[in-house]
Design an enzyme around this catalytic site. Structure first.
Site, mmCIF file in Angstrom:
data_model
loop_
_atom_site.group_PDB
_atom_site.id
_atom_site.type_symbol
_atom_site.label_atom_id
_atom_site.label_comp_id
_atom_site.label_asym_id
_atom_site.label_seq_id
_atom_site.Cartn_x
_atom_site.Cartn_y
_atom_site.Cartn_z
ATOM 1 N N ASP A 53 56.157 20.157 9.933
ATOM 2 C CA ASP A 53 55.963 20.581 11.313
ATOM 3 C C ASP A 53 55.717 19.364 12.199
ATOM 4 O O ASP A 53 54.800 18.584 11.953
ATOM 5 C CB ASP A 53 54.780 21.553 11.391
ATOM 6 C CG ASP A 53 54.762 22.318 12.707
ATOM 7 O OD1 ASP A 53 55.832 22.452 13.335
ATOM 8 O OD2 ASP A 53 53.674 22.779 13.108
ATOM 9 N N HIS B 116 52.641 20.686 25.380
ATOM 10 C CA HIS B 116 51.643 21.226 24.449
ATOM 11 C C HIS B 116 50.668 20.121 24.041
ATOM 12 O O HIS B 116 49.447 20.289 24.099
ATOM 13 C CB HIS B 116 52.351 21.797 23.219
ATOM 14 C CG HIS B 116 51.427 22.190 22.096
ATOM 15 N ND1 HIS B 116 50.622 23.299 22.158
ATOM 16 C CD2 HIS B 116 51.181 21.612 20.889
ATOM 17 C CE1 HIS B 116 49.920 23.399 21.020
ATOM 18 N NE2 HIS B 116 50.253 22.384 20.236
ATOM 19 N N ARG C 154 40.125 15.850 24.908
ATOM 20 C CA ARG C 154 39.814 14.525 25.471
ATOM 21 C C ARG C 154 40.292 14.484 26.913
ATOM 22 O O ARG C 154 41.367 13.939 27.207
ATOM 23 C CB ARG C 154 40.561 13.426 24.688
ATOM 24 C CG ARG C 154 40.269 13.319 23.217
ATOM 25 C CD ARG C 154 41.220 12.338 22.528
ATOM 26 N NE ARG C 154 42.619 12.709 22.705
ATOM 27 C CZ ARG C 154 43.270 13.555 21.913
ATOM 28 N NH1 ARG C 154 42.663 14.091 20.883
ATOM 29 N NH2 ARG C 154 44.530 13.871 22.143
ATOM 30 N N GLU D 137 52.162 30.002 17.641
ATOM 31 C CA GLU D 137 52.773 28.806 18.221
ATOM 32 C C GLU D 137 54.272 29.031 18.335
ATOM 33 O O GLU D 137 54.944 29.350 17.346
ATOM 34 C CB GLU D 137 52.477 27.554 17.376
ATOM 35 C CG GLU D 137 51.035 27.077 17.520
ATOM 36 C CD GLU D 137 50.797 25.669 16.974
ATOM 37 O OE1 GLU D 137 51.562 25.229 16.084
ATOM 38 O OE2 GLU D 137 49.840 25.015 17.434
ATOM 39 N N GLU E 93 57.802 27.926 18.428
ATOM 40 C CA GLU E 93 58.531 26.744 17.958
ATOM 41 C C GLU E 93 59.972 27.119 17.623
ATOM 42 O O GLU E 93 60.326 28.291 17.545
ATOM 43 C CB GLU E 93 57.882 26.162 16.685
ATOM 44 C CG GLU E 93 56.431 25.766 16.846
ATOM 45 C CD GLU E 93 55.943 24.818 15.749
ATOM 46 O OE1 GLU E 93 56.784 24.223 15.042
ATOM 47 O OE2 GLU E 93 54.707 24.677 15.612
ATOM 48 N N ASP F 182 54.470 29.301 14.201
ATOM 49 C CA ASP F 182 53.564 28.554 13.331
ATOM 50 C C ASP F 182 52.138 29.039 13.590
ATOM 51 O O ASP F 182 51.353 28.406 14.296
ATOM 52 C CB ASP F 182 53.701 27.051 13.638
ATOM 53 C CG ASP F 182 52.818 26.205 12.739
ATOM 54 O OD1 ASP F 182 52.676 26.560 11.569
ATOM 55 O OD2 ASP F 182 52.272 25.196 13.229
ATOM 56 N N ARG G 277 42.499 28.429 15.098
ATOM 57 C CA ARG G 277 41.954 27.287 15.860
ATOM 58 C C ARG G 277 40.547 26.899 15.437
ATOM 59 O O ARG G 277 40.189 25.716 15.491
ATOM 60 C CB ARG G 277 41.967 27.617 17.360
ATOM 61 C CG ARG G 277 43.328 27.940 17.935
ATOM 62 C CD ARG G 277 44.321 26.828 17.703
ATOM 63 N NE ARG G 277 45.623 27.155 18.298
ATOM 64 C CZ ARG G 277 46.717 26.437 18.080
ATOM 65 N NH1 ARG G 277 46.686 25.382 17.276
ATOM 66 N NH2 ARG G 277 47.856 26.796 18.636
ATOM 67 N N GLN H 49 40.921 25.040 12.277
ATOM 68 C CA GLN H 49 41.598 23.773 12.575
ATOM 69 C C GLN H 49 40.637 22.748 13.180
ATOM 70 O O GLN H 49 40.623 21.581 12.782
ATOM 71 C CB GLN H 49 42.764 24.049 13.544
ATOM 72 C CG GLN H 49 43.626 22.831 13.857
ATOM 73 C CD GLN H 49 44.791 23.186 14.799
ATOM 74 O OE1 GLN H 49 44.978 24.342 15.156
ATOM 75 N NE2 GLN H 49 45.553 22.184 15.189
ATOM 76 N N LYS I 72 46.778 26.260 9.044
ATOM 77 C CA LYS I 72 48.204 26.481 9.305
ATOM 78 C C LYS I 72 48.939 27.072 8.107
ATOM 79 O O LYS I 72 49.998 27.681 8.282
ATOM 80 C CB LYS I 72 48.879 25.137 9.633
ATOM 81 C CG LYS I 72 48.285 24.385 10.791
ATOM 82 C CD LYS I 72 48.838 24.882 12.096
ATOM 83 C CE LYS I 72 48.454 23.951 13.233
ATOM 84 N NZ LYS I 72 49.102 24.351 14.484
ATOM 85 N N THR J 193 53.820 31.188 8.222
ATOM 86 C CA THR J 193 54.765 30.722 9.232
ATOM 87 C C THR J 193 55.891 31.739 9.246
ATOM 88 O O THR J 193 56.458 32.035 8.192
ATOM 89 C CB THR J 193 55.327 29.334 8.866
ATOM 90 O OG1 THR J 193 54.240 28.423 8.681
ATOM 91 C CG2 THR J 193 56.256 28.808 9.938
ATOM 92 N N THR K 30 54.965 23.051 18.940
ATOM 93 C CA THR K 30 54.878 24.085 19.972
ATOM 94 C C THR K 30 55.619 23.659 21.234
ATOM 95 O O THR K 30 55.392 22.565 21.755
ATOM 96 C CB THR K 30 53.405 24.364 20.302
ATOM 97 O OG1 THR K 30 52.725 24.644 19.085
ATOM 98 C CG2 THR K 30 53.275 25.540 21.245
ATOM 99 N N GLU L 193 46.463 27.174 24.795
ATOM 100 C CA GLU L 193 46.821 26.611 26.102
ATOM 101 C C GLU L 193 46.677 27.633 27.219
ATOM 102 O O GLU L 193 46.121 27.337 28.277
ATOM 103 C CB GLU L 193 48.280 26.134 26.075
ATOM 104 C CG GLU L 193 48.525 24.912 25.247
ATOM 105 C CD GLU L 193 50.020 24.614 25.192
ATOM 106 O OE1 GLU L 193 50.580 24.170 26.204
ATOM 107 O OE2 GLU L 193 50.629 24.852 24.131
HETATM 108 CA CA CA Z 1 52.805 23.740 14.975
#
Ligand code: CA
Length: 439
Positions: free
Chosen positions: A137, A144, A153, A209, A211, A243, A247, A250, A263, A267, A369, A383
């Site tokens: 991936d 994204h 950040r 996600e 993709e 995908d 979160r 993650q 993840k 999928t 993504t 997002e």
């Molecule tokens: Ca992904």
């Protein structure tokens, strides 16, 4: 790969419904899937979508006169061996497309033989198109990367390597599942807010996600990189891909080696592979703005600059169980374009093999993504809801931050543009199942 007669927007098929406006699978598309009649135990075979039907290539190979050079190409397809067909290489892929196009076109002398080889799409069941040896991936969607980075950040959304190196990680092939498969909510370790210790339990921040999956059709030898000039030759086709991501798991696990169990639980992909040949009318130049770092030489070529990008449109729809009960169709929550990819498919292949890593037929590469620049163009809920802080409003007064049990997510992709027939890449949907009891 120039545009040829198979792309002619005026071309029509003798198959009823295939010429209808808005049809996903007109004669200019001709995607492949591995399938068989539903509810039986017949062997798997490869089929080609045309209108609302599929042409069963096991039936078509045996009963229909085909040109002499096409007969051997049909053999692997008739026995469901898509990797065997991939092994024949691009000249064979092009020849098969030309033969299918001619056979399904209005006025074809093969029509009376092929008509009994058609099955309604509603009467078939699907298998994965081939054995997926490895799933990688990438992270090529810059909007994204920037939006997710800004949540983590705010002062430095994109890390300095992003504009130089295509970021990716090795995913899990065994949990790639088909459109329609239920997605079991994963359990895992996470740490809430500023809690002192993590806990183990069902994910509370389950996400999708949006993709695209790129199918590798030609292998390279271990130790021998694929130069970018030849990278397109490795690509067989494209499919929409979800995908799924947890979160909370993650956030806790991803440093320093990247995502792992957040993840690898699932999928989802569409059963249909739209070939690179079918996408030819939608190729676009790869443009890197003058004030951005230019790709290093191993990621740069004249051909990639001229036609490396593909204009594929994408969207995400969501339906909650309450919407379903009220008869409300899945509602669109996002839309984007593959033209926003920071790296092209050819650059992803060239980079993946640049250290000598061998790609194999049937390997699957996720793009990452694919979000757009707009507020409503996030390719995932992380997002769209700004990290879960701004819930998404849905019809009927409901809201969502992350996915709840029994929610249905539908990803769709299609191509349209001047001088070309609209073709779709199909859709991939999955419904969230409650977690197994964890402890
Ligand atoms: Ca992904």
């Amino acid at each position: 790969m120039p545009i040829d007669a198979t792309h002619d927007p005026a071309l029509k098929s003798w198959v009823p419904g295939a010429n209808d406006a808005g049809c996903d699978f007109p004669i200019q598309n001709l995607p492949y899937a591995r399938l068989r009649p539903r509810g039986g135990d017949e062997p798997w075979r490869i089929g080609v979508a045309i209108g609302a039907q599929v042409l069963d290539l096991a039936a078509a190979a045996g009963q229909v006169p085909w040109p002499d050079d096409v007969e051997p190409l049909l053999q692997p397809l008739a026995v469901g061996d898509l990797a065997g067909f991939m092994a024949l290489g691009r000249p064979a892929w092009k020849a098969m497309r030309a033969a299918l196009s001619a056979a399904l076109a209005e006025g074809s002398e093969q029509a009376p033989f092929l008509e009994p080889c058609l099955l309604p799409r509603s009467a078939v069941e699907y298998a994965l198109p081939c054995r997926i040896g490895d799933y990688t991936d990438f992270y090529a969607g810059i909007h994204h990367a920037r939006t997710v980075g800004s949540l983590l950040r705010p002062d430095a959304p994109l890390l300095p390597n992003y504009r130089w190196v295509p970021i990716g990680y090795h995913g899990r092939a065994s949990s790639v599942v088909l459109d329609g498969s239920g997605i079991r909510r994963p359990c895992g370790q996470s740490r809430a807010g500023d809690a002192a210790e993590p806990t183990f339990g069902p994910s509370r921040r389950l996400d999708h996600e949006l993709e695209l999956g790129l199918w590798i059709g030609a292998a390279n030898e271990l130790g021998r990189p694929v130069p970018i000039e030849h990278a397109e030759d490795a690509l067989f086709g494209v499919t929409p891909l979800n995908d799924w991501s947890a979160r909370d798991i993650q956030t806790w696990e991803y440093q320093p080696l990247g995502p792992f169990l957040s993840k690898s639980f699932a999928t989802s992909i569409s059963p249909w592979i739209v070939t690179m040949e079918a996408l030819e009318p939608f190729r676009r130049p790869f443009v890197r703005a003058a004030d951005e770092p230019q790709p290093l030489p191993y990621l740069d070529s004249e051909s990639n600059r001229a036609r490396g990008s593909i204009d594929i449109r994408l969207e995400v729809r969501l339906q909650t169980p309450r919407m379903r009960a009220a008869g409300i169709a899945p509602v669109r929550i996002s839309h984007s374009s593959a033209l926003d990819m920071y790296w092209t498919p050819a650059q992803l292949v060239a980079h993946h093999t640049s250290n000598g890593c061998n790609l194999q037929r049937g390997d699957l590469l996720g793009t990452g993504t694919l979000s757009g620049p707009g507020r409503d163009q996030g390719g995932c809920l992380l997002e769209l809801t700004r990290g879960g802080r701004e819930p998404l409003a849905l019809p009927g007064g409901e809201t969502r931050t992350f996915l709840e049990d029994d929610d249905l997510v539908v990803l769709s992709a299609w191509c349209e543009g001047p001088g070309a027939a609209r073709i779709a890449l199909g859709s991939v949907e999955g419904r969230v199942l409650p977690a197994h009891a964890g402890r």
